[in-house]
Design a protein around this motif. Structure first.
Motif, short mmCIF file in Angstrom:
data_model
loop_
_atom_site.label_atom_id
_atom_site.label_comp_id
_atom_site.label_asym_id
_atom_site.label_seq_id
_atom_site.Cartn_x
_atom_site.Cartn_y
_atom_site.Cartn_z
N PRO A 1 0.81 -1.21 0.00
CA PRO A 1 0.00 0.00 0.00
C PRO A 1 0.85 1.27 0.00
CG PRO A 1 0.16 -0.86 2.23
CD PRO A 1 0.88 -1.85 1.35
N GLN A 2 0.27 2.33 -0.56
CA GLN A 2 0.86 3.66 -0.47
C GLN A 2 0.50 4.25 0.90
OE1 GLN A 2 2.83 5.56 -2.62
NE2 GLN A 2 3.11 3.60 -3.68
N LEU B 1 -0.54 14.66 5.83
CA LEU B 1 -1.68 15.50 6.19
C LEU B 1 -1.61 15.89 7.66
CD1 LEU B 1 -4.55 13.51 4.42
CD2 LEU B 1 -3.16 15.38 3.50
N LEU B 2 -1.83 17.16 7.91
CA LEU B 2 -1.86 17.64 9.30
C LEU B 2 -3.29 17.57 9.83
CD1 LEU B 2 0.50 20.77 9.22
CD2 LEU B 2 0.89 18.61 10.42
N LYS B 3 -3.41 17.10 11.08
CA LYS B 3 -4.72 17.08 11.74
C LYS B 3 -5.05 18.49 12.25
CE LYS B 3 -4.18 12.31 13.41
NZ LYS B 3 -4.06 11.47 14.62
N PRO B 4 -6.31 18.87 12.26
CA PRO B 4 -7.45 18.11 11.72
C PRO B 4 -7.41 18.08 10.19
CG PRO B 4 -8.17 20.28 12.43
CD PRO B 4 -6.74 20.15 12.86
N VAL B 5 -7.59 16.89 9.66
CA VAL B 5 -7.49 16.69 8.21
C VAL B 5 -8.68 17.36 7.52
CG1 VAL B 5 -7.51 14.96 6.37
CG2 VAL B 5 -6.24 14.54 8.48
N ARG B 6 -8.37 18.13 6.46
CA ARG B 6 -9.42 18.78 5.66
C ARG B 6 -9.78 17.89 4.47
NH1 ARG B 6 -7.92 22.75 2.99
NH2 ARG B 6 -5.65 22.63 3.27
N LEU B 7 -11.04 17.92 4.11
CA LEU B 7 -11.54 17.06 3.05
C LEU B 7 -10.81 17.31 1.73
CD1 LEU B 7 -13.52 14.97 1.97
CD2 LEU B 7 -15.19 16.82 1.64
N GLU B 8 -10.56 18.59 1.39
CA GLU B 8 -9.90 18.91 0.13
C GLU B 8 -8.50 18.30 0.08
OE1 GLU B 8 -11.29 21.03 2.15
OE2 GLU B 8 -13.07 21.72 1.05
N ARG B 9 -7.75 18.41 1.18
CA ARG B 9 -6.40 17.86 1.21
C ARG B 9 -6.42 16.34 1.19
NH1 ARG B 9 -2.60 17.60 0.13
NH2 ARG B 9 -1.09 17.47 1.83
N LEU B 10 -7.41 15.74 1.83
CA LEU B 10 -7.52 14.29 1.81
C LEU B 10 -7.77 13.81 0.38
CD1 LEU B 10 -7.69 11.53 3.17
CD2 LEU B 10 -10.10 11.99 3.66
N ARG B 11 -8.63 14.49 -0.34
CA ARG B 11 -8.89 14.10 -1.73
C ARG B 11 -7.63 14.22 -2.58
NH1 ARG B 11 -14.71 17.19 -2.16
NH2 ARG B 11 -16.06 15.40 -1.66
N GLU B 12 -6.86 15.29 -2.38
CA GLU B 12 -5.62 15.47 -3.12
C GLU B 12 -4.64 14.33 -2.82
OE1 GLU B 12 -3.97 19.21 -2.09
OE2 GLU B 12 -5.59 20.39 -2.99
N ALA B 13 -4.52 14.00 -1.52
CA ALA B 13 -3.59 12.94 -1.11
C ALA B 13 -4.00 11.59 -1.69
CB ALA B 13 -3.52 12.87 0.41
N LEU B 14 -5.30 11.31 -1.68
CA LEU B 14 -5.78 10.05 -2.23
C LEU B 14 -5.51 9.97 -3.73
CD1 LEU B 14 -9.17 9.67 -0.34
CD2 LEU B 14 -7.19 8.15 -0.13
N GLN B 15 -5.71 11.08 -4.44
CA GLN B 15 -5.44 11.08 -5.87
C GLN B 15 -3.97 10.82 -6.15
OE1 GLN B 15 -6.95 14.86 -7.20
NE2 GLN B 15 -9.10 14.26 -6.99
N ARG B 16 -3.09 11.41 -5.34
CA ARG B 16 -1.65 11.19 -5.52
C ARG B 16 -1.31 9.72 -5.27
NH1 ARG B 16 -0.15 15.09 -2.69
NH2 ARG B 16 0.28 16.51 -4.40
N GLN C 1 -3.37 7.16 -5.47
CA GLN C 1 -4.00 6.35 -6.52
C GLN C 1 -3.16 6.35 -7.79
OE1 GLN C 1 -7.70 8.44 -6.39
NE2 GLN C 1 -8.77 6.84 -5.25
N ARG C 2 -2.58 7.49 -8.13
CA ARG C 2 -1.72 7.57 -9.32
C ARG C 2 -0.48 6.70 -9.15
NH1 ARG C 2 -3.20 13.13 -9.29
NH2 ARG C 2 -1.27 13.68 -8.21
N ARG C 3 0.09 6.73 -7.95
CA ARG C 3 1.27 5.90 -7.70
C ARG C 3 0.94 4.42 -7.83
NH1 ARG C 3 5.11 7.64 -2.71
NH2 ARG C 3 5.77 9.70 -3.42
N VAL C 4 -0.19 4.02 -7.27
CA VAL C 4 -0.59 2.61 -7.36
C VAL C 4 -0.82 2.21 -8.81
CG1 VAL C 4 -2.41 0.96 -6.79
CG2 VAL C 4 -1.55 2.51 -5.02
N ALA C 5 -1.49 3.08 -9.56
CA ALA C 5 -1.80 2.77 -10.96
C ALA C 5 -0.55 2.71 -11.81
CB ALA C 5 -2.77 3.82 -11.52
N ASP C 6 0.43 3.57 -11.53
CA ASP C 6 1.65 3.65 -12.35
C ASP C 6 2.65 2.54 -12.03
OD1 ASP C 6 0.60 5.86 -13.55
OD2 ASP C 6 1.78 7.31 -12.39
#
Length: 235
Positions: free
Chosen positions: A75-76, A99-114, A116-121
Motif C-alpha cells: 500500500p501507499q 496530512l496535518l490534523k485536523p485533516v481537511r476534506l480537500e487535502r484528503l482528496r488530493e492525497a488520495l489522488q496522488r 491512486q496515481r502511484r498505485v496505478a503507475d
C-alpha cells in the motif's frame, strides 16, 4: 475502487477519517486499527491500496510501519499527524503525502489522488508462491501470507495464518530464491522481515523473535542477531 486502511490509536480520529472518506468517490474502507502491530497484520490480510497512517502510536509507530513497507508499491502511505516536525521523515520514507490534523476534506482528496496515481503507475508485483503438501493434498501458499519457515528433518514446515504446509525445498534454497523477502533467524528458521514485531530476551540470555500472526517465538542465533536488530532499528 481504492481500498483504504485507517491506522490511528485515537477512536475519534479514526471515526473522523472514516467520515471524510465517505465524502470521497472511488474509495472503500477495508478496516481500521489502533496500532502498528495490528496494521502490519491487517495489511497482509486485507491487501489495502492505501494506508491513512498516524505517526505517534504506542508500540510500533507509524514510522516503524512505513519502514517495514519500504520498497513496496502497495500500500501507499499517507501520514496523518498533528505534528509538522515529522514531515521530512515521512517523505524520506517515500510517503505519498503528509496530512496535518485536523485533516481537511480537500487535502484528503488530493492525497488520495496522488496515492491512486502511484498505485496505478507501479508495475503489479508478482506473487511468489510456495508449493507443497497439506496431508494428501497438493496446495500452494503466497509468500506474503507466510509467518515462519521451520526446518523439520527432510521437510520445511511453512506456518501461515490458516495452518501449516510441508515443502521439499531447503531453507538455503528458499533464502537464495527470495533474498529480499526472507531473513534468517537461526539455521533452522526463516521469516519474512515484515512479520518481525520485536525481540524478547530470556533470563538465560537467549533472544526470541516476536512475530505477527503467530504465537511461535523462534530463537535468534547470536550470529544472526545483529542483522535482525538492524531490521528493527529506526532509520
Amino acid at each position: 475502487m481504492t481500498r483504504v486502511l485507517i491506522v490511528d490509536d485515537e477512536p475519534l480520529a479514526r471515526a473522523r477519517l472514516a467520515a471524510l472518506l465517505g465524502e470521497c468517490s472511488g474509495v472503500e474502507i477495508v478496516g481500521n486499527v489502533a496500532d502498528g502491530e495490528a496494521a502490519l497484520g491487517a495489511i497482509g490480510e486485507l491487501q489495502p491500496d492505501v494506508l491513512l497512517l498516524d505517526i505517534n502510536m504506542p508500540g510500533i509507530d507509524g514510522v516503524g510501519v512505513a519502514q517495514r513497507l519500504a520498497g513496496r508499491s502497495r500500500p501507499q502511505v499517507i501520514f496523518c499527524t498533528a505534528y509538522e516536525a515529522h514531515a521530512l521523515k515521512a517523505f524520506e520514507l517515500g510517503a505519498a503525502d503528509y496530512l496535518l490534523k485536523p485533516v481537511r476534506l480537500e487535502r484528503l482528496r488530493e492525497a488520495l489522488q496522488r496515492a491512486q496515481r502511484r498505485v496505478a503507475d507501479a508495475p503489479r508485483e508478482a506473487v511468489a508462491w510456495l508449493h507443497g503438501r497439506h496431508g494428501s493434498e497438493q496446495v500452494r501458499i503466497a509468500l506474503d501470507e507466510v509467518t515462519c519457515l521451520l526446518a523439520d528433518e527432510k521437510y520445511v514446515v511453512v506456518h501461515h495464518r490458516r495452518g501449516e504446509l510441508l515443502i521439499e525445498e531447503s531453507l538455503r534454497q528458499l533464502e537464495e530464491a527470495y533474498p529480499e523477502q526472507l531473513v534468517r533467524l537461526h539455521r533452522n528458521c526463516l521469516v519474512p522481515p515484515a512479520r518481525l514485531l520485536g525481540l524478547k530476551t530470556l533470563a538465560d540470555g537467549r533472544v526470541l523473535a516476536r512475530l505477527d500472526g503467530t504465537e511461535l517465538a523462534p530463537e535468534i542465533s547470536r550470529r544472526n542477531l545483529p542483522a535482525v536488530r538492524k531490521l528493527l532499528r529506526p532509520l
